[in-house]
Scaffold this active site. Structure first.
Site, PDB file in Angstrom:
ATOM      1  CG  HIS A   1       1.081   1.078 -13.717  1.00  0.00           C
ATOM      2  ND1 HIS A   1       2.030  -0.075 -14.601  1.00  0.00           N
ATOM      3  CD2 HIS A   1       0.999   0.853 -12.987  1.00  0.00           C
ATOM      4  CE1 HIS A   1       1.766  -0.952 -13.100  1.00  0.00           C
ATOM      5  NE2 HIS A   1       1.293  -0.361 -12.236  1.00  0.00           N
TER       6      HIS A   1
ATOM      7  CG  ASP B   1       0.480   0.317  -9.192  1.00  0.00           C
ATOM      8  OD1 ASP B   1       1.749   1.376  -9.695  1.00  0.00           O
ATOM      9  OD2 ASP B   1       1.370  -0.780  -9.632  1.00  0.00           O
TER      10      ASP B   1
ATOM     11  CB  SER C   1       8.694  -3.889  -8.214  1.00  0.00           C
ATOM     12  OG  SER C   1       8.695  -2.427  -7.456  1.00  0.00           O
TER      13      SER C   1
ATOM     14  CE1 TYR D   1       8.806  -6.923 -10.373  1.00  0.00           C
ATOM     15  CE2 TYR D   1       8.573  -7.066 -12.474  1.00  0.00           C
ATOM     16  CZ  TYR D   1       7.995  -6.850 -11.383  1.00  0.00           C
ATOM     17  OH  TYR D   1       7.105  -6.672 -11.426  1.00  0.00           O
TER      18      TYR D   1
ATOM     19  CB  ALA E   1       6.549  -7.297  -5.847  1.00  0.00           C
TER      20      ALA E   1
ATOM     21  NE  ARG F   1       7.380   3.456 -11.661  1.00  0.00           N
ATOM     22  CZ  ARG F   1       6.851   1.927 -11.803  1.00  0.00           C
ATOM     23  NH1 ARG F   1       7.114   1.518 -10.345  1.00  0.00           N
ATOM     24  NH2 ARG F   1       6.422   1.486 -11.864  1.00  0.00           N
TER      25      ARG F   1
ATOM     26  CB  SER G   1       4.805  -7.656 -14.672  1.00  0.00           C
ATOM     27  OG  SER G   1       6.165  -6.665 -15.230  1.00  0.00           O
TER      28      SER G   1
ATOM     29  CB  ILE H   1      -1.014  -0.096   0.941  1.00  0.00           C
ATOM     30  CG1 ILE H   1      -2.370   1.119   1.830  1.00  0.00           C
ATOM     31  CG2 ILE H   1      -0.175   0.309   2.399  1.00  0.00           C
ATOM     32  CD1 ILE H   1      -3.306   0.993   2.061  1.00  0.00           C
ATOM     33  CB  THR H   2       3.669   2.132   1.454  1.00  0.00           C
ATOM     34  OG1 THR H   2       4.820   1.210   0.927  1.00  0.00           O
ATOM     35  CG2 THR H   2       3.604   2.006   2.931  1.00  0.00           C
ATOM     36  N   GLY H   3       3.567   1.568  -2.012  1.00  0.00           N
ATOM     37  CA  GLY H   3       4.046   2.309  -3.467  1.00  0.00           C
ATOM     38  C   GLY H   3       3.243   2.753  -4.215  1.00  0.00           C
TER      39      GLY H   3
ATOM     40  CD  GLU I   1      10.539  -6.439 -17.752  1.00  0.00           C
ATOM     41  OE1 GLU I   1      10.755  -7.371 -17.859  1.00  0.00           O
ATOM     42  OE2 GLU I   1      10.688  -4.988 -18.125  1.00  0.00           O
TER      43      GLU I   1
END
Length: 332
Positions: free
Chosen positions: A183, A13, A89, A153, A87, A188, A130, A9-11, A132
């Site tokens: 995204h 997204d 990421s 990853y 993750a 970011r 992802s 939640i702190t990222g 990726e």
């Protein structure tokens, strides 16, 4: 009132998703990894005093490597929806820390899915997959495109993807995979190339820096605006049946073009300020990722609205405002 549990939640997204869910009347429970420094900067504006009776944002310490803690949290919260975003990421870092990446990004997903099964929750689960995962497979990439990951990853995300599919098919869990192409936003992290370039352009324009060091400028990516993509996540869990969806703009942009967009927005010639550094090259490069989101458009009514050049301007303006207090324009 629906109740959602959000890992990560702190990222970037996670913070936009928390905003969206709170606006829709959800009670939001977030999982935060313990650190000696505060990591909640992206959600500080959503803070609510825990002593208030109508509190709808609750945070807990937890870690994807701790199965028992995941079980405890799920039993306590008993969410209607689980959004698994946490993750390791960073693709380039995953080459330096492949075991940690596999343990968190890959096995962490298995631990969370198994915890849901063990608790016996009737919940809907979103797996952050992802682009990726496609790696070396030529574009355009859709839900039917074979995976060919080119990084630890990407490989870990492929494992998480198939675990979500397996729990859907073997245990009847309402589990969806959101295969999101790149995204970005002003939230970011500064080590990701889009934010690194946007921030550099702003700081150089303001006379705070002179150069920025980058790696491969020829890599092609499909960059969209993160707040639009978290809405797509939510839409996936509101569908009648669980399925997997690609979210993307369908627009190809090289890293070099992104650099031009950012520096051009502040009237600078990027060639005077960008320096090559092989440190930022990946051992195995992903040449081109361009998504086909036609399935999400038809089934969910989702479509990207902000294109890369506009996104670059949004991000540069946000970094300019950080130093000057200027108003950041909203996307049109």
């Amino acid at each position: 009132m629906k109740r959602a549990l959000v890992t990560g939640i702190t990222g970037q997204d996670g913070s936009y998703l928390a905003e969206l869910l709170l606006a829709k009347g959800y009670e939001v429970h977030g999982v935060v990894r313990r650190s000696s420094t505060f990591t909640t900067g992206r959600i500080e504006h959503l803070y609510q005093d825990p002593h208030e009776p109508d509190q709808r944002l609750v945070l807990y310490y937890g870690d994807l490597t701790d199965s028992s803690r995941l079980v405890t949290l799920l039993e306590k919260v008993r969410p209607d929806e689980v959004y698994h975003l946490a993750a390791q990421s960073h693709v380039r870092v995953s080459f330096d820390e492949p075991e940690f990446t596999g343990n968190t990004t890959g096995l962490g997903t298995a631990r969370l899915l198994e915890a849901i099964r063990m608790v016996g929750l009737d919940t809907r689960y979103y797996q952050a997959s992802s682009s990726e995962m496609f790696g070396a497979t030529p574009p355009p990439q859709s839900e039917d495109t074979p995976f060919y990951p080119r990084s630890p990853y990407g490989a870990a995300k492929v494992y998480g993807y198939w675990m979500a599919r397996n729990y859907r098919e073997a245990h009847g869990l309402f589990a969806v995979n959101g295969i999101l192409f790149n995204h970005e936003s002003p939230r970011r992290g500064e080590t990701f190339v889009t934010r690194k370039v946007a921030r550099a352009a702003a700081r150089i324009a303001l006379g705070l820096d002179r150069t920025v060091h980058l790696g491969n400028l020829e890599a092609v990516r499909d960059w969209g605006y993160a707040p639009e993509y978290v809405e797509g996540m939510w839409r996936m869990l509101q569908a009648d049946t669980p399925d997997d969806y690609v979210l993307a703009t369908g627009t190809a942009t090289t890293v070099g073009q992104w650099v031009e967009y950012c520096f051009g927005h502040v009237g600078l010639d990027w060639r005077e300020h960008v320096r090559f550094d092989e440190t930022y090259l990946r051992p195995t490069e992903v040449d081109a990722l361009i998504g086909d989101a036609s399935k999400a458009r038809a089934a969910l009514g989702w479509q990207a609205r902000t294109m890369p050049e506009q996104l670059a301007k949004i991000m540069v303006d946000a970094d300019l405002s950080e130093h000057t207090g200027a108003r950041v324009p909203a996307p049109s």
